[in-house]
Design a protein around this motif. Structure first.
Motif, mmCIF file in Angstrom:
data_model
loop_
_atom_site.group_PDB
_atom_site.id
_atom_site.type_symbol
_atom_site.label_atom_id
_atom_site.label_comp_id
_atom_site.label_asym_id
_atom_site.label_seq_id
_atom_site.Cartn_x
_atom_site.Cartn_y
_atom_site.Cartn_z
ATOM 1 N N TYR A 141 13.931 49.723 10.265
ATOM 2 C CA TYR A 141 14.847 50.706 9.694
ATOM 3 C C TYR A 141 14.860 51.982 10.508
ATOM 4 O O TYR A 141 15.912 52.611 10.686
ATOM 5 C CB TYR A 141 14.465 51.008 8.241
ATOM 6 N N ILE B 74 24.782 43.907 1.000
ATOM 7 C CA ILE B 74 23.722 44.823 1.434
ATOM 8 C C ILE B 74 22.374 44.342 0.912
ATOM 9 O O ILE B 74 21.369 44.366 1.629
ATOM 10 C CB ILE B 74 24.015 46.264 0.949
ATOM 11 N N LYS B 75 22.367 43.869 -0.336
ATOM 12 C CA LYS B 75 21.086 43.393 -0.874
ATOM 13 C C LYS B 75 20.591 42.186 -0.093
ATOM 14 O O LYS B 75 19.389 42.078 0.195
ATOM 15 C CB LYS B 75 21.250 43.027 -2.359
ATOM 16 N N MET C 247 16.805 40.943 15.003
ATOM 17 C CA MET C 247 15.497 40.432 14.613
ATOM 18 C C MET C 247 15.493 38.908 14.610
ATOM 19 O O MET C 247 14.497 38.279 14.987
ATOM 20 C CB MET C 247 15.114 40.970 13.227
ATOM 21 N N VAL D 252 19.771 42.794 11.731
ATOM 22 C CA VAL D 252 19.331 41.467 11.288
ATOM 23 C C VAL D 252 19.539 40.445 12.398
ATOM 24 O O VAL D 252 18.656 39.621 12.667
ATOM 25 C CB VAL D 252 20.099 41.056 10.012
ATOM 26 N N GLU E 8 16.948 39.850 4.070
ATOM 27 C CA GLU E 8 16.749 39.214 5.376
ATOM 28 C C GLU E 8 15.843 40.050 6.249
ATOM 29 O O GLU E 8 14.988 39.505 6.969
ATOM 30 C CB GLU E 8 18.098 39.031 6.077
ATOM 31 N N VAL E 9 15.999 41.369 6.210
ATOM 32 C CA VAL E 9 15.118 42.219 7.013
ATOM 33 C C VAL E 9 13.673 42.028 6.569
ATOM 34 O O VAL E 9 12.758 41.904 7.404
ATOM 35 C CB VAL E 9 15.532 43.704 6.896
ATOM 36 N N ASP E 10 13.456 41.985 5.251
ATOM 37 C CA ASP E 10 12.088 41.769 4.764
ATOM 38 C C ASP E 10 11.548 40.438 5.245
ATOM 39 O O ASP E 10 10.423 40.353 5.746
ATOM 40 C CB ASP E 10 12.084 41.784 3.225
ATOM 41 N N ARG F 260 8.844 46.327 9.210
ATOM 42 C CA ARG F 260 10.041 46.648 8.441
ATOM 43 C C ARG F 260 10.393 48.107 8.589
ATOM 44 O O ARG F 260 11.560 48.465 8.799
ATOM 45 C CB ARG F 260 9.787 46.310 6.978
ATOM 46 N N LEU G 88 21.198 41.517 3.001
ATOM 47 C CA LEU G 88 20.740 41.974 4.315
ATOM 48 C C LEU G 88 19.353 42.599 4.203
ATOM 49 O O LEU G 88 18.498 42.381 5.077
ATOM 50 C CB LEU G 88 21.723 42.992 4.898
ATOM 51 N N HIS G 89 19.113 43.366 3.151
ATOM 52 C CA HIS G 89 17.778 43.924 2.951
ATOM 53 C C HIS G 89 16.743 42.810 2.840
ATOM 54 O O HIS G 89 15.645 42.892 3.408
ATOM 55 C CB HIS G 89 17.743 44.786 1.688
#
Lengths: 86, 157
Positions: free
Chosen positions: B58, A49-50, B143, B140, A55-57, B54, A52-53
């Motif tokens: 979400y 999960i970390k 994106m 992910v 990667e989103v950033d 971002r 993935l976070h």
């Protein structure tokens, strides 16, 4: 914690654990061949999960950078506008 | 909601939310992206845009997952709650139960990572974490696809 409701059995927890394990990425599954213990699974899930976070950033940063280079008349904008219209 | 039997939990884990398909999420996200101003009056710095993107990512993810999931509800609550924004309407909300005392540091860590994970039963936490992971991974990939196609087209010109 409510005292009502029946106790969760080990079997039910195991089933959820294997479902969760199935969602982890393939390389993680290969590293941990077979069933993972509950604590290993929690650890893998947390780190996944970390990541993935992160990667989103990272992808948000890249998208923000890319959008500056796209002007409103470029073909990419046209594609996106077409997608949004349909 | 917290009193659902495990049988309900099992069925909800298997049944997919019809709204959460990749095209639906993609459309929502692209629509949100189109609202981000790139140039001209009102344009902001790239880091401000990145934060907005971002937040949009979400928000779209949570909105597409629907209100059935505790994590999506918690995420939307967090996003829509802008700090210091005028008068807060008093919410007639049932005060949530005391956070579950953590014995296991891993369980505590997971509760912190999954939105809304503070007060759930352990079983529910695992179920929510599984759904959250699934949706996050899809977001992910989405994106990444957009970035790849955008940079690919950029390089052609």
């Amino acid at each position: 914690m409510s005292g009502r409701g029946r106790r969760i059995t080990d079997e039910e927890i195991n089933e959820l654990i294997s479902k969760l394990q199935a969602l982890l990425p393939a390389e993680s599954r290969r590293r941990n061949a077979g069933r993972m213990s509950a604590s290993k699974l929690l650890k893998e899930t947390c780190s996944y999960i970390k990541s993935l976070h992160r990667e989103v950033d990272d992808l948000s940063d890249r998208l923000a950078g890319l959008m500056t280079t796209m002007d409103s008349n470029s073909p990419q904008a046209e594609i996106i506008r077409g997608l949004l219209r349909s | 909601m917290y009193r659902r039997s495990f049988k309900d939990t099992k069925s909800s884990l298997g049944s997919p939310n019809p709204n959460f398909s990749k095209p639906m999420v993609a459309l929502r996200f692209l629509r949100a992206l189109s609202l981000v101003r790139c140039s001209g009056p009102g344009a902001r710095s790239p880091s401000y845009r990145a934060r907005g993107i971002r937040r949009a990512a979400y928000a779209c993810m949570a909105a597409s997952a629907g209100p059935r999931r505790a994590w999506s509800r918690a995420l939307l609550r967090k996003i829509r709650r802008r700090p210091g924004r005028g008068l807060r309407r008093p919410r007639a909300v049932i005060r949530r139960r005391r956070p579950v005392g953590g014995g296991d540091p891993l369980e505590v860590a997971l509760r912190r990572l999954v939105p809304g994970g503070g007060c759930m039963e352990y079983c529910r936490l695992l179920e929510e974490a599984a759904d959250y992971v699934k949706c996050l991974a899809m977001q992910v990939r989405l994106m990444q696809t957009i970035v790849d196609s955008a940079s690919h087209v950029n390089s052609i010109d």
